[in-house]
Design a protein around this motif. Structure first.
Motif, PDB file in Angstrom:
ATOM      1  N   ALA A  88      -2.608  24.366  30.353  1.00  0.00           N
ATOM      2  CA  ALA A  88      -3.986  24.196  29.870  1.00  0.00           C
ATOM      3  C   ALA A  88      -4.496  25.572  29.446  1.00  0.00           C
ATOM      4  N   VAL A  89      -4.532  25.782  28.139  1.00  0.00           N
ATOM      5  CA  VAL A  89      -5.007  27.063  27.604  1.00  0.00           C
ATOM      6  C   VAL A  89      -6.414  26.837  27.067  1.00  0.00           C
ATOM      7  N   ASN A  90      -7.407  27.314  27.827  1.00  0.00           N
ATOM      8  CA  ASN A  90      -8.803  27.151  27.427  1.00  0.00           C
ATOM      9  C   ASN A  90      -9.357  28.480  26.911  1.00  0.00           C
ATOM     10  N   ARG A  91     -10.640  28.480  26.634  1.00  0.00           N
ATOM     11  CA  ARG A  91     -11.269  29.686  26.079  1.00  0.00           C
ATOM     12  C   ARG A  91     -11.197  30.862  27.063  1.00  0.00           C
ATOM     13  N   ALA A  92     -11.335  30.573  28.353  1.00  0.00           N
ATOM     14  CA  ALA A  92     -11.261  31.649  29.353  1.00  0.00           C
ATOM     15  C   ALA A  92      -9.869  32.279  29.361  1.00  0.00           C
ATOM     16  N   ALA A  93      -8.831  31.460  29.268  1.00  0.00           N
ATOM     17  CA  ALA A  93      -7.462  31.978  29.219  1.00  0.00           C
ATOM     18  C   ALA A  93      -7.254  32.780  27.938  1.00  0.00           C
ATOM     19  N   HIS A  94      -7.766  32.259  26.840  1.00  0.00           N
ATOM     20  CA  HIS A  94      -7.714  32.961  25.550  1.00  0.00           C
ATOM     21  C   HIS A  94      -8.333  34.354  25.676  1.00  0.00           C
ATOM     22  N   ASP A  95      -9.544  34.392  26.248  1.00  0.00           N
ATOM     23  CA  ASP A  95     -10.251  35.663  26.381  1.00  0.00           C
ATOM     24  C   ASP A  95      -9.512  36.629  27.306  1.00  0.00           C
ATOM     25  N   ALA A  96      -8.961  36.113  28.404  1.00  0.00           N
ATOM     26  CA  ALA A  96      -8.219  36.962  29.336  1.00  0.00           C
ATOM     27  C   ALA A  96      -6.960  37.511  28.656  1.00  0.00           C
ATOM     28  N   TRP A  97      -6.263  36.653  27.926  1.00  0.00           N
ATOM     29  CA  TRP A  97      -5.049  37.076  27.224  1.00  0.00           C
ATOM     30  C   TRP A  97      -5.382  38.211  26.263  1.00  0.00           C
ATOM     31  N   LEU A  98      -6.456  38.029  25.485  1.00  0.00           N
ATOM     32  CA  LEU A  98      -6.836  39.075  24.525  1.00  0.00           C
ATOM     33  C   LEU A  98      -7.315  40.344  25.221  1.00  0.00           C
ATOM     34  N   ARG A  99      -7.980  40.214  26.349  1.00  0.00           N
ATOM     35  CA  ARG A  99      -8.446  41.400  27.084  1.00  0.00           C
ATOM     36  C   ARG A  99      -7.244  42.266  27.505  1.00  0.00           C
ATOM     37  N   HIS A 100      -6.218  41.633  28.054  1.00  0.00           N
ATOM     38  CA  HIS A 100      -5.037  42.397  28.478  1.00  0.00           C
ATOM     39  C   HIS A 100      -4.243  42.910  27.279  1.00  0.00           C
ATOM     40  N   MET A 101      -4.188  42.127  26.226  1.00  0.00           N
ATOM     41  CA  MET A 101      -3.471  42.574  25.031  1.00  0.00           C
ATOM     42  C   MET A 101      -4.225  43.722  24.357  1.00  0.00           C
ATOM     43  N   TYR A 121      -3.127  39.697  13.984  1.00  0.00           N
ATOM     44  CA  TYR A 121      -2.163  38.646  14.306  1.00  0.00           C
ATOM     45  C   TYR A 121      -2.349  38.159  15.744  1.00  0.00           C
ATOM     46  N   LEU A 122      -2.525  39.078  16.684  1.00  0.00           N
ATOM     47  CA  LEU A 122      -2.670  38.695  18.091  1.00  0.00           C
ATOM     48  C   LEU A 122      -3.908  37.828  18.308  1.00  0.00           C
ATOM     49  N   VAL A 123      -4.993  38.138  17.626  1.00  0.00           N
ATOM     50  CA  VAL A 123      -6.213  37.316  17.716  1.00  0.00           C
ATOM     51  C   VAL A 123      -5.931  35.918  17.157  1.00  0.00           C
ATOM     52  N   TYR A 124      -5.270  35.853  16.032  1.00  0.00           N
ATOM     53  CA  TYR A 124      -4.897  34.565  15.436  1.00  0.00           C
ATOM     54  C   TYR A 124      -3.991  33.773  16.384  1.00  0.00           C
ATOM     55  N   ALA A 125      -2.981  34.436  16.923  1.00  0.00           N
ATOM     56  CA  ALA A 125      -2.038  33.756  17.815  1.00  0.00           C
ATOM     57  C   ALA A 125      -2.736  33.229  19.060  1.00  0.00           C
ATOM     58  N   ALA A 126      -3.625  34.021  19.639  1.00  0.00           N
ATOM     59  CA  ALA A 126      -4.342  33.584  20.832  1.00  0.00           C
ATOM     60  C   ALA A 126      -5.193  32.358  20.532  1.00  0.00           C
ATOM     61  N   ALA A 127      -5.869  32.350  19.412  1.00  0.00           N
ATOM     62  CA  ALA A 127      -6.708  31.199  19.037  1.00  0.00           C
ATOM     63  C   ALA A 127      -5.860  29.949  18.818  1.00  0.00           C
ATOM     64  N   SER A 128      -4.682  30.118  18.269  1.00  0.00           N
ATOM     65  CA  SER A 128      -3.855  28.953  17.972  1.00  0.00           C
ATOM     66  C   SER A 128      -3.230  28.338  19.221  1.00  0.00           C
ATOM     67  N   MET A 129      -3.240  29.041  20.338  1.00  0.00           N
ATOM     68  CA  MET A 129      -2.669  28.517  21.580  1.00  0.00           C
ATOM     69  C   MET A 129      -3.666  27.689  22.388  1.00  0.00           C
ATOM     70  N   VAL A 130      -4.959  27.799  22.074  1.00  0.00           N
ATOM     71  CA  VAL A 130      -5.979  27.043  22.818  1.00  0.00           C
ATOM     72  C   VAL A 130      -5.730  25.551  22.597  1.00  0.00           C
TER      73      VAL A 130
END
Length: 134
Positions: A88-101, A121-130
């Protein structure tokens, strides 16, 4: 006098421009240092050791940016959304992933144009995983 035609110059890949494997290994290692201590993200990694996940992401990013095709040779087509579907990849997971990246990218000290290309690219990839609302 006939001039001998020259082959076109090959343009360097981002992989080559930013330092190749060494740079991508630094990026992903720093990212997973953050993931290891993040309860939001750590739960998405069923393996006790993050090493295999770190290696997969490293190989994927190296290949994506023009490096060796080891990822596809070992794992086939990336199919990123399918591979992440069980989680389950939600907005919080997206934001955490981008914070560490973001911290990992900032630690590389790349030239601004290279950093921007990688980050976009990383921002695009993170959004596409939600795949889960919220």
């Amino acid at each position: 006098m006939n001039e001998i035609p020259q082959p076109p110059l090959r343009q360097q890949t981002l992989y080559e421009l930013i330092g190749g494997e060494k740079t991508f290994r630094r990026l992903v290692h720093r990212f997973y240092q953050g993931v290891a201590d993040d309860p939001e993200l750590r739960a998405m990694y069923p393996e006790e050791d993050l090493g295999p996940a770190e290696e997969r992401l490293t190989l994927f990013l190296m290949q994506y940016w023009g490096g060796p095709r080891t990822y596809s040779d070992e794992r086939g087509h990336p199919r990123l959304r399918m591979r992440h579907a069980p989680f389950a990849v939600n907005r919080a997971a997206h934001d955490a992933w981008l914070r560490h990246m973001r911290a990992a990218v900032d630690g590389l000290g790349l030239e601004p144009d290279h950093e921007r290309q990688l980050w976009d690219y990383l921002v695009y990839a993170a959004a596409s995983m939600v795949n889960t609302p919220g």
